[in-house]
Design a protein around this motif. Sequence first.
Motif, PDB file in Angstrom:
ATOM      1  N   GLY A   1       0.832  -1.193   0.000  1.00 59.39           N
ATOM      2  CA  GLY A   1       0.000   0.000   0.000  1.00 59.39           C
ATOM      3  C   GLY A   1       0.863   1.237   0.000  1.00 59.39           C
ATOM      4  N   ALA A   2       0.836   1.980  -1.104  1.00 66.92           N
ATOM      5  CA  ALA A   2       1.726   3.142  -1.254  1.00 66.92           C
ATOM      6  C   ALA A   2       0.946   4.444  -1.268  1.00 66.92           C
TER       7      ALA A   2
ATOM      8  N   ASP B   1      15.986  -0.475   4.598  1.00 64.52           N
ATOM      9  CA  ASP B   1      15.677  -0.734   3.206  1.00 64.52           C
ATOM     10  C   ASP B   1      14.169  -0.894   3.093  1.00 64.52           C
ATOM     11  N   VAL B   2      13.601  -0.428   1.999  1.00 69.63           N
ATOM     12  CA  VAL B   2      12.163  -0.457   1.804  1.00 69.63           C
ATOM     13  C   VAL B   2      11.839  -1.074   0.450  1.00 69.63           C
ATOM     14  N   VAL B   3      10.907  -1.997   0.445  1.00 69.66           N
ATOM     15  CA  VAL B   3      10.329  -2.518  -0.792  1.00 69.66           C
ATOM     16  C   VAL B   3       8.846  -2.187  -0.725  1.00 69.66           C
ATOM     17  N   ILE B   4       8.391  -1.323  -1.609  1.00 67.65           N
ATOM     18  CA  ILE B   4       7.040  -0.777  -1.526  1.00 67.65           C
ATOM     19  C   ILE B   4       6.208  -1.200  -2.729  1.00 67.65           C
ATOM     20  N   SER B   5       4.920  -1.390  -2.519  1.00 62.56           N
ATOM     21  CA  SER B   5       4.046  -1.897  -3.569  1.00 62.56           C
ATOM     22  C   SER B   5       2.686  -1.240  -3.500  1.00 62.56           C
ATOM     23  N   ASN B   6       1.974  -1.349  -4.603  1.00 67.94           N
ATOM     24  CA  ASN B   6       0.568  -0.955  -4.634  1.00 67.94           C
ATOM     25  C   ASN B   6      -0.182  -1.900  -5.553  1.00 67.94           C
ATOM     26  N   SER B   7      -1.451  -1.639  -5.770  1.00 70.85           N
ATOM     27  CA  SER B   7      -2.270  -2.536  -6.585  1.00 70.85           C
ATOM     28  C   SER B   7      -2.150  -2.250  -8.072  1.00 70.85           C
TER      29      SER B   7
ATOM     30  N   GLY C   1       0.816  -1.660  -9.834  1.00 67.12           N
ATOM     31  CA  GLY C   1       2.035  -2.105 -10.481  1.00 67.12           C
ATOM     32  C   GLY C   1       3.247  -1.273 -10.125  1.00 67.12           C
ATOM     33  N   PRO C   2       4.436  -1.890 -10.062  1.00 72.90           N
ATOM     34  CA  PRO C   2       5.653  -1.190  -9.648  1.00 72.90           C
ATOM     35  C   PRO C   2       5.983   0.026 -10.498  1.00 72.90           C
ATOM     36  N   GLU C   3       5.630  -0.036 -11.779  1.00 70.42           N
ATOM     37  CA  GLU C   3       5.985   1.075 -12.663  1.00 70.42           C
ATOM     38  C   GLU C   3       5.314   2.371 -12.256  1.00 70.42           C
ATOM     39  N   THR C   4       4.178   2.296 -11.555  1.00 70.42           N
ATOM     40  CA  THR C   4       3.466   3.501 -11.137  1.00 70.42           C
ATOM     41  C   THR C   4       4.123   4.166  -9.930  1.00 70.42           C
ATOM     42  N   LEU C   5       5.119   3.525  -9.351  1.00 69.95           N
ATOM     43  CA  LEU C   5       5.791   4.045  -8.164  1.00 69.95           C
ATOM     44  C   LEU C   5       7.175   4.602  -8.477  1.00 69.95           C
ATOM     45  N   ALA C   6       7.467   4.800  -9.765  1.00 70.67           N
ATOM     46  CA  ALA C   6       8.799   5.254 -10.158  1.00 70.67           C
ATOM     47  C   ALA C   6       9.162   6.586  -9.516  1.00 70.67           C
TER      48      ALA C   6
ATOM     49  N   ARG D   1      12.934   0.277  -3.382  1.00 69.54           N
ATOM     50  CA  ARG D   1      12.563  -0.186  -4.707  1.00 69.54           C
ATOM     51  C   ARG D   1      11.076  -0.537  -4.714  1.00 69.54           C
ATOM     52  N   ALA D   2      10.510  -0.520  -5.894  1.00 72.67           N
ATOM     53  CA  ALA D   2       9.103  -0.872  -6.068  1.00 72.67           C
ATOM     54  C   ALA D   2       8.984  -2.331  -6.482  1.00 72.67           C
TER      55      ALA D   2
END
Length: 213
Positions: free
Chosen positions: A8-9, A26-32, A34-39, A50-51
């Motif tokens: 949840g970003a 270190d953080v690995v962050i995500s959303n529903s 897709g990783p590309e939307t968190l660039a 990183r996403a």
Amino acid sequence: MTTIGIIGAGLIGSQIARKAVELGYDVVISNSRGPETLAGLVAELGPNARAATPAEAAAAGDFAVVAVPLKNYRDVPAEPLAGKIVIDANNYYWERDGRIPALDNGEATTSGLLQEHLRDSKVAKGFNHIMAAEITTDGKPSAAEDRRALATASDHPEAAELVTRLYDEFGFDTVNIGLLEDSWRVERDRPAYVVRQDAAELKENLGKATRTP
């Protein structure tokens, strides 16, 4: 280096990520979406972030933070979180989430629902009753007399202890409510919700809380 998997970003998740990176996590962050939307967010956070997909973030984290709309809590990947501590920052907004009778009737708690879904994880409530922007602005050193306090609750002592340590690093005191069944005291519309309070005031507000119906 400890890695936090953030599922949840949105406002809360991104603010926790900012403070965590500042503190050396270190953080690995995500959303529903897709990783590309968190660039953009990842570029802001820097090389220690990183996403990823939610499943990847869950697998990468030594522990995880869940900060998604409550209506989506069943989409949180359970298998990669098995055996891990999961900090639940969710809140119930029926206007967004739809009516959940077990919550409306006082038969469940938001964190309890997530614990039922993540049966093999250790869920602790955290960061749900503070405005997102204040996560990075309201923290103070441990010696500060007016240090703000936040609440946690868990059926697993080690999970509550982790939240307590993280709160302290973020600049907050902790009040441990107890078990998840009592975590409704810090949910939406209760006296302790999204107000600045020290530990004594938080304990007082928790005691004032009433449950519906």
